[in-house]
Design an enzyme around this catalytic site. Structure first.
Site, PDB file in Angstrom:
ATOM      1  N   GLY A   1       0.824  -1.198   0.000  1.00 48.83           N
ATOM      2  CA  GLY A   1       0.000   0.000   0.000  1.00 48.83           C
ATOM      3  C   GLY A   1       0.855   1.243   0.000  1.00 48.83           C
TER       4      GLY A   1
ATOM      5  N   LEU B   1      -1.550   7.258   2.218  1.00 52.36           N
ATOM      6  CA  LEU B   1      -0.853   8.089   3.203  1.00 52.36           C
ATOM      7  C   LEU B   1      -0.078   7.229   4.179  1.00 52.36           C
ATOM      8  CD1 LEU B   1      -3.396  10.896   3.978  1.00 52.36           C
ATOM      9  CD2 LEU B   1      -1.326  10.984   2.627  1.00 52.36           C
ATOM     10  N   ALA B   2      -0.705   6.161   4.660  1.00 55.04           N
ATOM     11  CA  ALA B   2      -0.037   5.343   5.668  1.00 55.04           C
ATOM     12  C   ALA B   2       1.151   4.607   5.059  1.00 55.04           C
ATOM     13  CB  ALA B   2      -1.040   4.367   6.281  1.00 55.04           C
TER      14      ALA B   2
ATOM     15  N   SER C   1     -17.211  17.569   0.404  1.00 52.35           N
ATOM     16  CA  SER C   1     -16.492  17.697   1.684  1.00 52.35           C
ATOM     17  C   SER C   1     -17.376  18.206   2.809  1.00 52.35           C
ATOM     18  CB  SER C   1     -15.317  18.653   1.524  1.00 52.35           C
ATOM     19  OG  SER C   1     -14.818  18.985   2.797  1.00 52.35           O
TER      20      SER C   1
ATOM     21  N   ARG D   1     -20.506  13.270  12.240  1.00 49.08           N
ATOM     22  CA  ARG D   1     -21.061  12.668  11.031  1.00 49.08           C
ATOM     23  C   ARG D   1     -22.187  11.696  11.280  1.00 49.08           C
ATOM     24  NH1 ARG D   1     -15.356  11.757   7.919  1.00 49.08           N
ATOM     25  NH2 ARG D   1     -15.200  13.944   7.378  1.00 49.08           N
TER      26      ARG D   1
ATOM     27  N   HIS E   1     -18.400   5.664   3.778  1.00 49.23           N
ATOM     28  CA  HIS E   1     -17.265   6.524   3.547  1.00 49.23           C
ATOM     29  C   HIS E   1     -15.975   5.977   4.147  1.00 49.23           C
ATOM     30  CE1 HIS E   1     -15.000  10.131   3.249  1.00 49.23           C
ATOM     31  NE2 HIS E   1     -14.909  10.277   4.533  1.00 49.23           N
TER      32      HIS E   1
ATOM     33  N   GLU F   1      -6.070   3.147   7.521  1.00 49.85           N
ATOM     34  CA  GLU F   1      -7.467   2.715   7.634  1.00 49.85           C
ATOM     35  C   GLU F   1      -7.576   1.203   7.774  1.00 49.85           C
ATOM     36  OE1 GLU F   1     -10.058   4.615   4.762  1.00 49.85           O
ATOM     37  OE2 GLU F   1     -11.749   3.340   5.323  1.00 49.85           O
TER      38      GLU F   1
ATOM     39  N   ARG G   1     -15.408   8.121  13.518  1.00 50.09           N
ATOM     40  CA  ARG G   1     -14.219   8.950  13.306  1.00 50.09           C
ATOM     41  C   ARG G   1     -14.625  10.395  13.075  1.00 50.09           C
ATOM     42  NH1 ARG G   1     -11.894  11.045   8.939  1.00 50.09           N
ATOM     43  NH2 ARG G   1     -12.894   9.788   7.339  1.00 50.09           N
TER      44      ARG G   1
ATOM     45  N   LEU H   1      -6.670  11.269   7.811  1.00 56.38           N
ATOM     46  CA  LEU H   1      -5.389  11.665   7.217  1.00 56.38           C
ATOM     47  C   LEU H   1      -4.357  11.775   8.332  1.00 56.38           C
ATOM     48  CD1 LEU H   1      -6.622  14.391   4.690  1.00 56.38           C
ATOM     49  CD2 LEU H   1      -6.334  11.942   4.345  1.00 56.38           C
TER      50      LEU H   1
HETATM   51  C1  LIG Z   1     -13.912  10.963  -0.794  1.00 54.29           C
HETATM   52  C2  LIG Z   1     -13.171  10.877   0.488  1.00 54.29           C
HETATM   53  C3  LIG Z   1     -12.814  12.032   1.177  1.00 54.29           C
HETATM   54  C4  LIG Z   1     -12.105  11.949   2.374  1.00 54.29           C
HETATM   55  N1  LIG Z   1     -11.769  13.104   3.012  1.00 54.29           N
HETATM   56  C5  LIG Z   1     -11.057  13.041   4.161  1.00 54.29           C
HETATM   57  C6  LIG Z   1     -10.645  14.232   4.814  1.00 54.29           C
HETATM   58  O1  LIG Z   1     -10.925  15.343   4.370  1.00 54.29           O
HETATM   59  N2  LIG Z   1      -9.918  14.123   5.944  1.00 54.29           N
HETATM   60  C7  LIG Z   1      -9.579  12.906   6.467  1.00 54.29           C
HETATM   61  O2  LIG Z   1      -8.908  12.877   7.478  1.00 54.29           O
HETATM   62  N3  LIG Z   1      -9.946  11.756   5.853  1.00 54.29           N
HETATM   63  C8  LIG Z   1     -10.680  11.798   4.724  1.00 54.29           C
HETATM   64  N4  LIG Z   1     -11.051  10.628   4.103  1.00 54.29           N
HETATM   65  C9  LIG Z   1     -10.576   9.330   4.616  1.00 54.29           C
HETATM   66  C10 LIG Z   1      -9.141   9.101   4.209  1.00 54.29           C
HETATM   67  O3  LIG Z   1      -8.923   9.595   2.923  1.00 54.29           O
HETATM   68  C11 LIG Z   1      -8.749   7.625   4.212  1.00 54.29           C
HETATM   69  O4  LIG Z   1      -9.175   7.014   5.362  1.00 54.29           O
HETATM   70  C12 LIG Z   1      -7.242   7.484   4.146  1.00 54.29           C
HETATM   71  O5  LIG Z   1      -6.723   8.241   3.086  1.00 54.29           O
HETATM   72  C13 LIG Z   1      -6.814   6.035   4.004  1.00 54.29           C
HETATM   73  O6  LIG Z   1      -5.426   5.987   3.793  1.00 54.29           O
HETATM   74  P1  LIG Z   1      -4.620   4.626   3.790  1.00 54.29           P
HETATM   75  O7  LIG Z   1      -3.214   4.985   3.553  1.00 54.29           O
HETATM   76  O8  LIG Z   1      -4.936   3.876   5.030  1.00 54.29           O
HETATM   77  O9  LIG Z   1      -5.217   3.773   2.601  1.00 54.29           O
HETATM   78  P2  LIG Z   1      -5.455   4.070   1.032  1.00 54.29           P
HETATM   79  O10 LIG Z   1      -5.185   5.467   0.666  1.00 54.29           O
HETATM   80  O11 LIG Z   1      -6.785   3.499   0.741  1.00 54.29           O
HETATM   81  O12 LIG Z   1      -4.348   3.232   0.312  1.00 54.29           O
HETATM   82  C14 LIG Z   1      -4.404   1.864   0.154  1.00 54.29           C
HETATM   83  C15 LIG Z   1      -3.199   1.435  -0.620  1.00 54.29           C
HETATM   84  O13 LIG Z   1      -3.079   0.030  -0.536  1.00 54.29           O
HETATM   85  C16 LIG Z   1      -2.901  -0.527  -1.810  1.00 54.29           C
HETATM   86  N5  LIG Z   1      -3.492  -1.856  -1.724  1.00 54.29           N
HETATM   87  C17 LIG Z   1      -4.652  -2.244  -1.146  1.00 54.29           C
HETATM   88  N6  LIG Z   1      -4.823  -3.561  -1.231  1.00 54.29           N
HETATM   89  C18 LIG Z   1      -3.740  -4.037  -1.873  1.00 54.29           C
HETATM   90  C19 LIG Z   1      -3.326  -5.342  -2.273  1.00 54.29           C
HETATM   91  N7  LIG Z   1      -4.068  -6.419  -2.010  1.00 54.29           N
HETATM   92  N8  LIG Z   1      -2.157  -5.461  -2.941  1.00 54.29           N
HETATM   93  C20 LIG Z   1      -1.397  -4.361  -3.221  1.00 54.29           C
HETATM   94  N9  LIG Z   1      -1.731  -3.121  -2.854  1.00 54.29           N
HETATM   95  C21 LIG Z   1      -2.889  -2.965  -2.193  1.00 54.29           C
HETATM   96  C22 LIG Z   1      -3.535   0.427  -2.773  1.00 54.29           C
HETATM   97  O14 LIG Z   1      -2.949   0.300  -4.038  1.00 54.29           O
HETATM   98  C23 LIG Z   1      -3.200   1.756  -2.101  1.00 54.29           C
HETATM   99  O15 LIG Z   1      -1.910   2.134  -2.482  1.00 54.29           O
HETATM  100  C24 LIG Z   1     -11.767  10.701   2.902  1.00 54.29           C
HETATM  101  C25 LIG Z   1     -12.128   9.543   2.226  1.00 54.29           C
HETATM  102  C26 LIG Z   1     -12.857   9.622   1.043  1.00 54.29           C
HETATM  103  C27 LIG Z   1     -13.322   8.377   0.395  1.00 54.29           C
END
Ligand SMILES: Cc1cc2nc3c(=O)[nH]c(=O)nc-3n(C[C@H](O)[C@H](O)[C@H](O)COP(=O)(O)OP(=O)(O)OC[C@H]3O[C@@H](n4cnc5c(N)ncnc54)[C@H](O)[C@@H]3O)c2cc1C
Ligand code: FES
Lengths: 261, 644
Positions: free
Chosen positions: B42, B45-46, B287, B334, B405, B429, B439, B445
């Site tokens: 992945g 952000l994380a 948003s 929310r 969401h 996440e 949340r 983020l």
């Molecule tokens: C429309 C929208 C608006 C949002 N707005 C906000 C906001 O304003 N403020 C806020 O704090 N949060 C917001 N959120 C929530 C926030 O964006 C997410 O919770 C957060 O970005 C998740 O980040 P992550 O790094 O955990 O996962 P993700 O960004 O979902 O990344 C997952 C990664 O894992 C990879 N991956 C997954 N499964 C596999 C696999 N089996 N094999 C290889 N790669 C894989 C993907 O390719 C990707 O790179 C919003 C969410 C949405 C949907």
């Protein structure tokens, strides 16, 4: 807000793999709602194809909100289609009329080899960023965020450039398949901010030269700006050219010592 | 197998725990770091933040994404902002207040120690991102600007127009790009994790990945595996998540022994564009920051619902959030905003062609501040709304309705972010995280970047240090061979069905079931119905699925089929969890458990715990084993949440 149903003739580029010959296939659709997005239209066509035992059209997409830059096809010869400032996934079928013929092709550029159908390989864009599109700051090394005020105008201009989604439409739209708009947007984002100054010249030199390895050269057609779903300005290209020249000059005076890293 | 939940929360005063713990964690000498291989799956952000930071530290990092570029992760779509306890506004914010708001917002179902740590490192995140060149919104004096978000009475949200997630992700991506350039991180793009591999001692030792361009399966060994694979919101089919977001990585880990915590906690976001027809492929979020200036209302009288908004006079409108929650008004959390919208629509007061929305009205704000100011704040969101609906929100109110969401549930992790499988970590996440049962906006983020930049790197060192000198398990070891064979069998099974319905058909059907019976409000009868229908749908999927094409090339239907097969199992566990949790809390609202005023009624005596499920076999509702991690509140006293 009324929902109208469209009858469309689609001519879609089908290509089984990177080394296969491609061809246009024609598909008829009769029940596309004009509230649907362009990609929902393709989903619908694909459901029909699968029902008829034809492999669905491969196309790249993810967010369907115009921000991830994954989608992108040529629609009647225009990158991302007819609506200005709109990525393919955000294009809605109310932009078309019943009876229209729509020609759908992948991005066409030497730097973007076709993978299958409408899907291309855009790794060259990542190579450009890897060569210098960052500010060197290891985690934990940063000072307080408000220690350096950034004039609001500079922050806003940097944001205008940083809005690039890396979809590659600029390259696809350019008669020379140049990567100038993409590269200059990243350079402007970083070079306009106080935080980006330390590496400004090495960054400009490295990214421009990497870009030249993969992409064609810019002859100021301006098609890139027209196609850009984020309406990024070609003024950034002028800035890049200036910075590049300065970088070469600065570097020569230092005996070419400066390299990115 | 008996699974132990040991949260490993350090002792000491709440505000000293993390600092002391970090000091006690073992370190890996800089010269030894490259001897360790860490697999990060992945690049959101994380994952992006973790991979870049581990690379900077000198570990040998292999980073995987199913996207063509790390920059495309779902995080890119986050709009509104990121919280941090900087108190730059001088409005009374502090680490303790952010901690308190998060615990309360989560309806007292999160761990105090984790949340406090999150609030502590929040300030470092902003420093880091500004140094990377993230172009946050600024005031005329050049200092950082803030906005406010739901569930808080201070302004602590940093933003980059309506593209905060994009800019933060590009910051992490660029840091990762630097490490790729330097060779500390190796990128495997368009490569999907299809299984987690454990060694004979039950410790994670690698993964099996499928190349989405060639179909080739490959084996990768690591001293540790980090899953940063996002949430499981797409269990609902229609959600605001990116289309490819999926739960396969988390679910495969679960099947290999990682406990899955609180799967019933999902967040329904109040401000999304209502669906327009049955071909809808995803829902688009507007948003939450819009609630700073937009006012939510429905007509008082169902007869007015068919009129144009402008034809409904002021005194015939019900600004129901302002009426019911005067202190927070349109900025209630929310879950509350969503449930109230549902109540209105269920009462027949919905608006729009399908009567499936409520208004979010900017006319007062435009009158007060002028259209230019509103355009400055939300211009790109307004444009997006117009592109999708064909309506101009400067002239007519937006129509909004809640949509799935975010998922608060996820892989159970201890204080080190390690799952119940040693060597397997989950961040962002993908873990069950710090948000309890709900949340707060702008906190995902924050959590993703906190995990990736600041929490995982030191805890990873603590895990690796004692393992210096241990060699990687060979990829020709039988454990890898077996895992690859299992994946091949799964693929062959799906291709062999040759039935009549597409993958999307099943995914849609699943989504409908989960939304109807385990969405914004749940009750025992509905959940039981879902528990009988989901396994039936699953059985049909394996009998009548149609996937054309082969496994040896790009095959998007096959990719989806593998993911849907997993999420169907997860859906069942989610419903099972919702049925067992006989209380309402945050995003989990049981009709049977509400106050006289219709608010969520917790049962702290019986349910103040994290529900972590252990995989027991494929008859999920019968075989899954529940483990409980009691939640202990020392710094805050749980109260009935009130936003009145
Ligand atoms: C429309 C929208 C608006 C949002 N707005 C906000 C906001 O304003 N403020 C806020 O704090 N949060 C917001 N959120 C929530 C926030 O964006 C997410 O919770 C957060 O970005 C998740 O980040 P992550 O790094 O955990 O996962 P993700 O960004 O979902 O990344 C997952 C990664 O894992 C990879 N991956 C997954 N499964 C596999 C696999 N089996 N094999 C290889 N790669 C894989 C993907 O390719 C990707 O790179 C919003 C969410 C949405 C949907
Ligand atoms: S699918 Fe993300 S920009 Fe179009």
């Amino acid at each position: 807000m009324s929902t109208n149903m469209l009858n469309l003739t689609l001519k879609v580029w089908r290509q089984d793999g990177p080394n296969s010959a491609g061809r246009f296939e024609t598909y008829q659709t009769t029940t596309i709602a004009d509230d649907a997005s362009f990609l929902e239209m393709l989903d619908y066509v694909n459901e029909d194809l699968v029902a008829g035992d034809v492999e669905p059209i491969t196309f790249d997409h993810d967010c369907r909100e115009g921000i991830c830059g994954t989608c992108g096809v040529m629609i009647n010869g225009q990158a991302h289609g007819p609506q200005r400032g709109t990525a393919t996934c955000q294009l809605h079928m109310r932009q078309f009329r019943s009876g229209d013929t729509i020609v759908i092709e992948p991005w066409r550029a030497a730097a973007f080899p076709i993978i299958r159908d409408l899907m291309v390989n855009r790794a060259a864009l990542d190579r450009v960023v890897e060569s210098g599109g960052y500010i060197t700051v290891s985690t934990g090394a940063a000072p307080d965020a408000n220690i350096t005020p950034v004039p609001r105008d500079a922050a806003e201009a940097a944001m205008d450039a940083a809005a690039c989604i890396g979809c590659g439409a600029c390259v696809a739209a350019c008669p020379n398949s140049a990567g100038q708009l993409f590269t200059s947007a990243k350079l402007a984002h970083l070079n306009l901010l106080p935080q980006g100054q330390a590496e400004r010249w090495s960054r400009s030199e490295a990214m421009v030269e990497t870009m030249e390895q993969y992409f064609g050269s810019c002859t100021n057609h301006g098609e890139c700006q027209e196609a850009c779903p984020k309406e990024i300005s070609i003024d950034f290209i002028a800035m890049m050219n200036r910075d590049y020249l300065k970088a070469k000059f600065t570097n020569r005076r230092r005996g070419g010592q400066r390299k990115s890293g | 197998m008996s699974l132990q939940l040991d949260s490993r929360i350090p002792g000491g005063a709440l505000s000293d725990k993390w600092e002391n713990y970090k000091f006690d964690l073992k370190l890996v000498n800089p010269n030894n770091r490259r001897k360790f291989t860490v697999i990060v799956v992945g690049t959101g952000l994380a994952g992006g933040a973790a991979a870049a930071t581990l690379g900077e530290l000198g570990y040998n990092v292999k980073v995987f994404t199913y996207h063509d570029s790390p920059r495309r992760a779902h995080s890119i779509a986050a709009q509104g902002g990121i919280n941090a306890a900087k108190n730059y506004r001088g409005d009374g914010d502090s680490i303790h207040r952010l901690f308190y708001d998060t615990i309360k917002g989560g309806d007292f179902r999160a761990r105090e120690a984790n949340v406090h740590r999150l609030a502590e490192v929040s300030t470092n995140i902003i420093d880091q991102c500004v140094a990377q060149g993230v172009p946050f919104g600024r005031e005329y004096g050049g200092l950082l600007d803030n906005r406010s978000f739901g569930g808080a009475q201070v302004s602590r949200t940093f933003y980059a127009r309506g593209q905060t997630g994009q800019q933060l992700l590009l910051g992490a991506y660029q840091s990762l790009a630097r490490q790729i350039h330097l060779g500390t991180c190796e990128l495997f793009n368009k490569m999907e994790l299809v299984d987690v591999v454990l060694n004979n001692d039950g410790q994670a030792c690698g993964i099996i990945a499928r190349d989405l361009l060639t179909g080739e399966l490959s084996r990768h060994a690591g001293h540790a595996v980090v899953l940063a694979t996002g949430g499981y919101g797409n269990v609902y089919f229609l959600s605001t998540n990116a289309k490819n977001s999926n739960a396969t990585a988390a679910w495969r880990a679960h099947r290999k022994g990682a406990a899955f915590a609180n799967p019933c906690y999902t967040q329904i976001h109040p401000t999304c564009i209502p669906p327009s027809d049955e071909f809808q492929s995803k829902l688009v979020l507007m948003s939450e920051s819009l609630r700073n200036d937009g006012r939510i209302w429905v007509p008082r009288n169902a007869d007015d619902c068919g009129l144009d908004a402008s034809a409904v006079p002021e005194d015939a409108r019900d600004y129901y959030l302002e009426r019911k929650y005067p202190a927070f008004g349109n900025l209630v959390p929310r879950d509350i905003a969503s449930r109230n919208a549902k109540t209105m629509v269920d009462q027949g007061l919905g608006i729009g062609p399908l009567r499936n929305g409520v208004y979010l009205d900017f006319s007062h704000a435009i009158e007060r501040l002028g259209a230019d100011v509103i355009k400055g704040r939300y211009g790109n969101l307004f444009d997006m709304y117009e592109r999708i609906t064909g309506e101009d929100p400067y002239k007519v109110p937006m129509r909004i309705y809640p949509a799935t969401h975010y998922t608060m549930g996820g892989l159970w992790v201890d204080y080190n972010l390690q799952t119940t499988v040693p060597g397997l970590f989950a961040i962002g996440e993908a873990n069950f995280s710090d948000h309890g049962a709900n949340r707060l906006g702008a906190s995902a983020l924050m959590q993703g970047l906190a995990d990736g930049y600041f929490v995982l790197p030191p805890t990873m060192a603590g895990f690796l240090a004692p393992r210096l000198g241990e060699s990687l398990v060979s990829t020709s070891d039988p454990v890898f061979e077996q895992a690859e064979r299992d994946v091949r069998d799964r693929i062959d099974q799906l291709l062999a069905v040759k039935g009549t319905h597409s993958v999307d058909h099943y995914h849609r059907e699943l989504g409908k079931l989960v939304w109807d019976y385990c969405g914004m409000a749940r009750n025992a009868a509905g959940l039981e119905k879902a528990l009988s229908e989901i396994p039936a749908l699953r059985a049909e999927f394996y009998k009548d699925l149609k996937v054309l094409g082969s496994a040896e090339s790009v095959n998007q239907s096959l990719e989806k089929a593998l993911r849907v097969a997993d999420v169907m199992e997860l859906a069942e566990l989610k419903v099972r969890d919702a049925l067992h949790r006989e209380e309402s809390c945050g995003g989990h609202f049981r009709d049977e458990h509400q106050t006289d005023e219709g608010e969520a009624k917790r049962d702290d005596e019986n349910f103040m715990y994290v529900g972590a499920w252990e995989w027991g076999g494929s008859d999920i509702q019968r075989d899954a084993v529940l483990h409980k991690e009691p939640l202990v509140y020392e710094a805050v006293k749980p109260t009935q949440r009130s936003y009145k």
